[in-house]
Scaffold this active site. Structure first.
Site, PDB file in Angstrom:
ATOM      1  N   SER A 217       0.794  -1.217   0.000  1.00 27.99           N
ATOM      2  CA  SER A 217       0.000   0.000   0.000  1.00 27.99           C
ATOM      3  C   SER A 217       0.829   1.270   0.000  1.00 27.99           C
ATOM      4  CB  SER A 217      -0.963   0.013   1.185  1.00 27.99           C
ATOM      5  OG  SER A 217      -0.264   0.399   2.347  1.00 27.99           O
ATOM      6  N   LYS A 218       0.224   2.262  -0.607  1.00 26.72           N
ATOM      7  CA  LYS A 218       0.826   3.572  -0.690  1.00 26.72           C
ATOM      8  C   LYS A 218       1.081   4.105   0.712  1.00 26.72           C
ATOM      9  CE  LYS A 218      -0.316   8.024  -2.732  1.00 26.72           C
ATOM     10  NZ  LYS A 218      -1.100   8.641  -3.797  1.00 26.72           N
TER      11      LYS A 218
END
Ligand code: GLU
Length: 492
Positions: free
Chosen positions: A256-257
């Site tokens: 995930s970012k």
């Protein structure tokens, strides 16, 4: 096979400004397969979604691929026989194809407004149904359609998907796939702004560019039947499909970012080496069929085989990557290591006059990831606060009392070494002489000395190396500080 039986693969990223590891791995497999087969690797920029346009995003794609050693044979900025390779520059090419499909009944004009669609979607959801465009505009007569077009009514063009039967294809990773046609919605091919959707453009471009093998994320598995219906409608040969399972952090979590572990740039910033990343990434979802783990790009080309791609999601294990990285750093040419580690030294040691070459020699074997380096060497720039307990070490047979004797022993010896003779060899010889004379064990002297001048139990190099790096003044200052600390502990 494409022109002259040549294999042609493509990487077709949308310019979002970031390269996801999953995308990078897709690029890698496309590249490896093309090279392996002596074919062509094509880069196509898919930027038809104007709202998502990000300044500088195509450069991120170019820099990442080149930085990783994946040069494309055809693409934007290098050109090629079937360009342009940026979809927005091809925008006029798509509408005529869509109109051709309208003529043959495989597509139709749709004038439904956003608002009408929303109402129908909400109504369907209330009935507990999955909304699928209801072919409302398919029933318009040619005259009605023409009248609306003449009046300038906004429109999209939709695929006219069959509602009965099934559509099947073979995927080289997932095997035989079959989808009931009644699950296929009449997807938009041309949007109201005249631009093609991804769903349409990928088919037109893959055909016009002679792509023989479409390798892309598995999220496209279920749209592929719709693409195949388009190929068939045009009478074009369907390419081979190689869908790739996603790259995950573990079996439940995506990269995930937010966690900073999804993008190529996250790893570069942390100080992972591109070669280590590529090497490891190749193995996330593919295996060479034996237990070899280390591969250069050329070696990967040599052993790559589509038949060894996994169907299960690829788990990207950062610890494993870190292990690869440490191995690559260990095997790295020293001059390159020195050049790479210097900015990390500078973060905590700039202007301190430390001999970086010597420090780098001590650090190379111990470096797993560059971003861990500053913490490991910061003590050279500033003596950390430490607890007097560090002077106690069972195996070295030291305690605060022994340490006091040891530092008292060392101080005059070091004071007597002239600044211009402050070398590791001299430090070693003088200290060892004195230790022997004293009858103390080496560890009883060198452990306390190292604690006093580093303030920590674990350091790159031992007492002599650290004293050398610190220089005479700083070494003496730290020893005196250690003596004071021991003294106040005694009094307490
Ligand atoms: N532009 C699409 C994406 O970035 C490409 C998918 C494909 O390779 O066809 O997901």
């Amino acid at each position: 096979m494409g022109m002259n039986g040549e294999v042609r693969t493509r990487f077709a990223p949308s310019p979002t400004g970031f390269m996801h590891l999953g995308g990078l791995r897709t690029a890698l497999y496309n590249y490896l397969f093309a090279r392996k087969m002596g074919g062509k690797f094509i880069l196509r920029i898919e930027d038809t979604d104007q709202e998502r346009y990000v300044e500088g995003a195509t450069e991120v794609i170019y820099d990442t691929l080149r930085g990783c050693g994946m040069q494309w044979d055809e693409g934007p900025d290098v050109g090629g026989p079937v360009g342009p390779y940026i979809q927005s520059e091809r925008k006029d090419m798509y509408l005529p194809y869509a109109k051709q499909l309208v003529k043959t009944g495989h597509a139709y004009y749709c004038f439904c407004t956003e608002c009408e669609l929303r109402q129908r979607r909400e109504a369907a959801e209330k009935r507990g149904e999955v909304f699928k465009y209801d072919k409302h505009c398919l029933s318009l007569t040619p005259e009605e359609v023409q009248a609306k077009l003449d009046a300038g009514t906004p429109y999209v063009i939709r695929q006219n998907a069959p509602t009965e039967g099934t559509t099947s294809y073979h995927d080289l990773v997932y095997g035989d796939m079959t989808f009931p046609n009644d699950t296929l919605d009449d997807m938009v091919l041309i949007k109201a702004d005249g631009m093609p959707t991804y769903n349409f453009a990928n088919v037109i471009d893959d055909h016009l560019m002679g792509i023989t093998h479409v390798m892309r994320g598995a999220e496209y598995l279920s749209s592929t039947p719709k693409y195949n219906l388009l190929y068939e409608a045009f009478g074009w040969e369907v390419p081979q499909y190689v869908h790739l399972p996603s790259v995950m952090r573990d079996s439940h979590h995506k990269l995930s970012k937010r966690d900073g572990d999804a993008y190529y740039s996250d790893y570069v910033e942390k100080g992972y080496l591109t070669e280590a990343l590529i090497n490891y990434l190749a193995l996330v979802g593919w295996n060479p069929g034996d237990d070899r783990e280390f591969f250069t790009m050329d070696e990967l080309v040599d052993v790559f085989d589509v038949a060894r791609l996994n169907k299960a999601p690829g788990i990207f294990d950062v610890d494993k990557l870190t292990w690869f990285n440490a191995e690559y750093i260990r095997r790295m040419d020293f001059d390159r290591y020195l050049a790479m580690v210097t900015p990390w030294f500078d973060r905590v040691l700039a202007g301190k006059g430390i001999d970086y070459t010597r420090l780098a020699q001590l650090m190379q074997e111990r470096t797993e990831v560059f971003n861990r380096v500053p913490d490991m060497v910061a003590f050279l720039g500033k003596l950390p606060e430490y607890d007097v307990d560090l002077y106690t070490h069972k195996k070295m047979k030291t305690n605060p009392e022994v340490a006091t004797t040891a530092l008292e022993l060392c101080l005059p010896v070091l004071e007597n070494i002239p600044e211009d003779a402050w070398s590791e060899a001299n430090l070693h010889d003088r200290l060892m002489e004195k230790i022997q004379e004293s009858g103390m064990k080496n560890g009883q002297v060198l452990w306390p000395l190292r604690i006093a001048i580093s303030g920590q139990a674990s350091t790159p190099g031992g007492a002599m190396e650290i004293a050398y790096l610190l220089g005479k003044d700083e070494t003496l200052r730290r020893i005196r500080e250690g003596m004071k600390l021991l003294e106040s502990a005694r009094e307490a």
